[in-house]
Design a protein around this motif. Sequence first.
Motif, short mmCIF file in Angstrom:
data_model
loop_
_atom_site.label_atom_id
_atom_site.label_comp_id
_atom_site.label_asym_id
_atom_site.label_seq_id
_atom_site.Cartn_x
_atom_site.Cartn_y
_atom_site.Cartn_z
N GLY A 104 0.83 -1.22 0.00
CA GLY A 104 0.00 0.00 0.00
C GLY A 104 0.85 1.26 0.00
N GLY A 105 1.90 1.26 0.81
CA GLY A 105 2.80 2.42 0.85
C GLY A 105 3.52 2.61 -0.47
N VAL A 140 2.32 1.72 -3.44
CA VAL A 140 1.33 2.24 -4.40
C VAL A 140 1.12 3.74 -4.17
N ALA A 141 0.97 4.12 -2.89
CA ALA A 141 0.78 5.55 -2.57
C ALA A 141 2.01 6.36 -2.98
N GLY A 186 2.39 6.42 -6.76
CA GLY A 186 1.31 7.26 -7.32
C GLY A 186 1.61 8.74 -7.17
N ALA A 187 2.02 9.13 -5.96
CA ALA A 187 2.29 10.56 -5.71
C ALA A 187 3.53 11.02 -6.47
N LEU A 212 2.76 11.14 -10.32
CA LEU A 212 1.79 12.13 -10.79
C LEU A 212 2.11 13.55 -10.31
N LEU A 220 3.58 17.05 -3.58
CA LEU A 220 3.31 15.65 -3.95
C LEU A 220 4.59 14.82 -3.95
N LEU A 276 5.19 14.08 -0.42
CA LEU A 276 4.17 13.11 0.03
C LEU A 276 4.54 11.70 -0.43
N SER A 335 5.46 8.64 2.06
CA SER A 335 4.64 7.41 2.01
C SER A 335 5.55 6.18 2.05
#
Lengths: 154, 159
Positions: free
Chosen positions: A28-29, A31-32, A35-36, A39, A46, A49, A53
């Motif tokens: 999960g970390g 992916v977060a 993702g951040a 993007l 971001l 972030l 993460s």
Amino acid sequence: MTVLAAVRPHSWDFPLFLHVFGAMILVGGLVAGAGALGLARGDVRLLRLGYWSLLAVSLPGWILMRVGAEWIRSKEGWDDLPKGIAEPDWLTTGSIIADVGGAVLLVSLVVGAVGVRRLGTGKGAGALTATLALSFVLLAAYVVAVWAMSAKPD
Amino acid sequence: MTVDDWALALHVLSAFALVSAIVVFWVLIVAARRTDTPEARIRIESVVGVGNAAFGIGSVGTILLGIWLAFSVGGYEIWNGWIVAALVLWAFAMWTGGRTGAAFGRGATKARELLDAGKPGPDGELLALNRTSQGTVMHALTTIAVLLILIDMIWKPGA
């Protein structure tokens, strides 16, 4: 294998839960974070972030996963096999990916830390791009590990 | 490998996707609490898409493959207590997940309205919407429901 899971002693359940829960937090970390970072398009918030993460979610998840892995390995007796009997491929695959993945995660965090420190001076995006690339590699590797550990192919 | 082995592997991978979505949304909830400008809120929305995709794959994969496994694997029945519990918790998590999305979606809508009105600066109402306690509580309930499903799947009470 599923029938085996049904008759698994309940004393194995908590170590297994810890292992799976940690692995889920780790992924999960990732992916977060990916993702951040992916993007962000240069957005400093971001980028930070995404890095945090990985540091505050994925790393604790990896530690939980690894502690749970050793615990369940010991409970199931895989650490005390008679000589001449090799551990199954799914366990070897999962162990190698977990350990090498941990080292790669640490490298990505060190490189990312350099990137985050340089963000204030308008630099650091390159280092965080490397962290992003390593995050994608880790995600792909952990998908393989989850598949191997759950399907347990011979 | 049998079809059931593949179904189990994909079921577990779907569960990882679902938990990943929950982690992504927690990270974004924390980030949104300090976000008071529309541009920053819209940037967060791009990462929400990653969470939504993971949530969609995870929720559909877990339920479809879970039901498949309940019918296909010997020794389990769909009406077993621990399987029924998982189905109820899954449905609850979908409901609370939807409510979470609706609550935090108001912040994104407000951010777009502010940008359309030519107001890119900090906005108190936007900050309040980004700090929605209703959305946070709903996401906490989703997290608890999914955690209980994981516990249920490992301990299999009554199996």
